[in-house]
Design a protein around this motif. Sequence first.
Motif, PDB file in Angstrom:
ATOM      1  N   LYS A  75     -10.416 -36.635   9.673  1.00 47.45           N
ATOM      2  CA  LYS A  75      -9.559 -35.950   8.714  1.00 47.45           C
ATOM      3  C   LYS A  75      -8.596 -36.954   8.087  1.00 47.45           C
ATOM      4  O   LYS A  75      -7.604 -37.356   8.703  1.00 47.45           O
ATOM      5  N   ALA A  76      -8.928 -37.368   6.873  1.00 44.71           N
ATOM      6  CA  ALA A  76      -8.067 -38.270   6.092  1.00 44.71           C
ATOM      7  C   ALA A  76      -8.407 -38.040   4.625  1.00 44.71           C
ATOM      8  O   ALA A  76      -9.557 -37.746   4.278  1.00 44.71           O
ATOM      9  N   GLY A  77      -7.403 -38.162   3.763  1.00 46.04           N
ATOM     10  CA  GLY A  77      -7.617 -37.934   2.349  1.00 46.04           C
ATOM     11  C   GLY A  77      -8.377 -39.075   1.687  1.00 46.04           C
ATOM     12  O   GLY A  77      -8.397 -40.204   2.178  1.00 46.04           O
ATOM     13  N   PHE A  78      -8.990 -38.764   0.557  1.00 42.81           N
ATOM     14  CA  PHE A  78      -9.784 -39.769  -0.142  1.00 42.81           C
ATOM     15  C   PHE A  78      -8.946 -40.968  -0.554  1.00 42.81           C
ATOM     16  O   PHE A  78      -9.412 -42.106  -0.510  1.00 42.81           O
ATOM     17  N   ARG A  79      -7.696 -40.734  -0.925  1.00 40.06           N
ATOM     18  CA  ARG A  79      -6.847 -41.845  -1.355  1.00 40.06           C
ATOM     19  C   ARG A  79      -6.603 -42.840  -0.225  1.00 40.06           C
ATOM     20  O   ARG A  79      -6.450 -44.044  -0.471  1.00 40.06           O
ATOM     21  N   ARG A  80      -6.563 -42.348   1.010  1.00 35.63           N
ATOM     22  CA  ARG A  80      -6.396 -43.254   2.143  1.00 35.63           C
ATOM     23  C   ARG A  80      -7.650 -44.109   2.330  1.00 35.63           C
ATOM     24  O   ARG A  80      -7.563 -45.319   2.575  1.00 35.63           O
ATOM     25  N   HIS A  84      -7.660 -48.212   2.004  1.00 37.35           N
ATOM     26  CA  HIS A  84      -8.137 -49.069   3.098  1.00 37.35           C
ATOM     27  C   HIS A  84      -9.348 -49.894   2.653  1.00 37.35           C
ATOM     28  O   HIS A  84      -9.480 -51.064   3.035  1.00 37.35           O
ATOM     29  N   TYR A  85     -10.225 -49.288   1.863  1.00 36.20           N
ATOM     30  CA  TYR A  85     -11.425 -50.014   1.437  1.00 36.20           C
ATOM     31  C   TYR A  85     -11.043 -51.168   0.505  1.00 36.20           C
ATOM     32  O   TYR A  85     -11.557 -52.283   0.636  1.00 36.20           O
ATOM     33  N   LEU A  86     -10.157 -50.901  -0.454  1.00 42.00           N
ATOM     34  CA  LEU A  86      -9.740 -51.950  -1.377  1.00 42.00           C
ATOM     35  C   LEU A  86      -9.041 -53.087  -0.630  1.00 42.00           C
ATOM     36  O   LEU A  86      -9.258 -54.270  -0.937  1.00 42.00           O
ATOM     37  N   LEU A 109      -7.580 -46.762   9.219  1.00 39.74           N
ATOM     38  CA  LEU A 109      -8.093 -45.397   9.309  1.00 39.74           C
ATOM     39  C   LEU A 109      -7.801 -44.810  10.689  1.00 39.74           C
ATOM     40  O   LEU A 109      -7.550 -43.603  10.810  1.00 39.74           O
ATOM     41  N   SER A 110      -7.819 -45.641  11.722  1.00 37.37           N
ATOM     42  CA  SER A 110      -7.506 -45.163  13.067  1.00 37.37           C
ATOM     43  C   SER A 110      -6.089 -44.606  13.129  1.00 37.37           C
ATOM     44  O   SER A 110      -5.829 -43.608  13.811  1.00 37.37           O
ATOM     45  N   LYS A 111      -5.165 -45.249  12.436  1.00 36.53           N
ATOM     46  CA  LYS A 111      -3.786 -44.757  12.419  1.00 36.53           C
ATOM     47  C   LYS A 111      -3.686 -43.421  11.683  1.00 36.53           C
ATOM     48  O   LYS A 111      -2.890 -42.562  12.037  1.00 36.53           O
ATOM     49  N   ASP A 112      -4.479 -43.271  10.630  1.00 31.32           N
ATOM     50  CA  ASP A 112      -4.459 -42.022   9.868  1.00 31.32           C
ATOM     51  C   ASP A 112      -5.048 -40.863  10.660  1.00 31.32           C
ATOM     52  O   ASP A 112      -4.578 -39.725  10.562  1.00 31.32           O
ATOM     53  N   PRO A 308      -2.699 -55.001  -3.910  1.00 29.20           N
ATOM     54  CA  PRO A 308      -1.586 -54.064  -3.631  1.00 29.20           C
ATOM     55  C   PRO A 308      -1.854 -53.195  -2.404  1.00 29.20           C
ATOM     56  O   PRO A 308      -0.934 -52.922  -1.619  1.00 29.20           O
ATOM     57  N   ALA A 309      -3.118 -52.768  -2.237  1.00 29.41           N
ATOM     58  CA  ALA A 309      -3.446 -51.932  -1.079  1.00 29.41           C
ATOM     59  C   ALA A 309      -3.292 -52.712   0.223  1.00 29.41           C
ATOM     60  O   ALA A 309      -2.851 -52.167   1.238  1.00 29.41           O
ATOM     61  N   LEU A 310      -3.656 -53.988   0.202  1.00 34.24           N
ATOM     62  CA  LEU A 310      -3.507 -54.800   1.407  1.00 34.24           C
ATOM     63  C   LEU A 310      -2.043 -54.968   1.777  1.00 34.24           C
ATOM     64  O   LEU A 310      -1.678 -54.918   2.957  1.00 34.24           O
ATOM     65  N   ILE A 311      -1.181 -55.139   0.770  1.00 38.55           N
ATOM     66  CA  ILE A 311       0.240 -55.368   1.023  1.00 38.55           C
ATOM     67  C   ILE A 311       0.973 -54.081   1.389  1.00 38.55           C
ATOM     68  O   ILE A 311       1.770 -54.041   2.329  1.00 38.55           O
TER      69      ILE A 311
END
Length: 341
Positions: A75-80, A84-86, A109-112, A308-311
């Motif tokens: 259970k995680a939203g698409f934006r997450r 994470h993928y980017l 994703l584990s944290k989410d 930006p996603a990594l940071i």
Amino acid sequence: MTRRDALSLLARIALSVGLLVLLIRVTPDFELHELLPDWDSGTPWWLAGAFALTLCALLLSVVRWYEVGLVIGLKAGFRRYLSHYLAGQFLSNFVPTTVGGDVVRVRRLSKDTGDPPLSFASVVIERLSGWVVLPAISLVGFAMNPGLREQGASTRVALIIAGLTLLGLLLLIIVAGNDTIGRLLGSRTGWVEWLNSVHLGLDSLRSNPRQIWRVLGAGFAYQIVLLLAAACAARAMGIEQVGPTALMAFLPAVLIVQVLPLGIGGLGVREGAFVLFFGPLGVLDERSVALGFLIYLLTLTTSIFGLPALIFGGRSNEDTIEVPAVRVGPDGVSSDGLSAG
């Protein structure tokens, strides 16, 4: 970075350079100017199309991962998933580290989700879906164009790669899907933990068999768009001898072999594969090498969006969750940390 990691990185760089030098030396009368296309009014549009389709393929790969997550119950939203993928893409392509981009995906994703084993399984199963999709596309390409089955060594190599990939997937499903073996794998680490993640993923997929088609559908969409991006890149390079069915037959083999743990980002391996597969079709070796460079450049360019996603995409200290150092790469397995493709 430890001394061992630094030496490993230097060895991989040297191997890529060595493969490219060897490729140039064994090519008779290699002309450097042939690496560049004959620029005309259509070239910028083909390049723009290749970039746009590569970016679209990147988004579809996120959809594929998201669909896997839904099927196995994360259970995680698409934006997450997108964030994470980017982040993983940028890390894999720009940061010289043995901690691959897929490790970041699993940790975040584990944290989410609060479920590290299934989060790990989602990344592994997402990658392994390519072991079905890529050989299938290749076999369809050969079936649609009988002439491609008469290209000598290039035909044999492409069919062998497709066959071995499917055989490897079948054996993996037989081993990892066995309940008794699954119980034995549960307490192990390292490579065996990776195999256990496959077992967990297969268990979840068996409980939702109708949803498997959603994963495969997203996988086919991703690879087809990637194929279209390669077609645009080929036209930008002035390669007109390679039609849609030839790309369907041979590009999957290139995508499979380029994730072998050789060199950096598949450099040298990818270009050599293009020379092997497209040479019999009348493509200059220099243009095949240049096509490999261009596809790699497109991957790097689209990966920049992950900075930006990594940071900013992480929510807490990423060192709190351990994952095994196994790499699953654009749709295969190699040996130095989970990574993207």
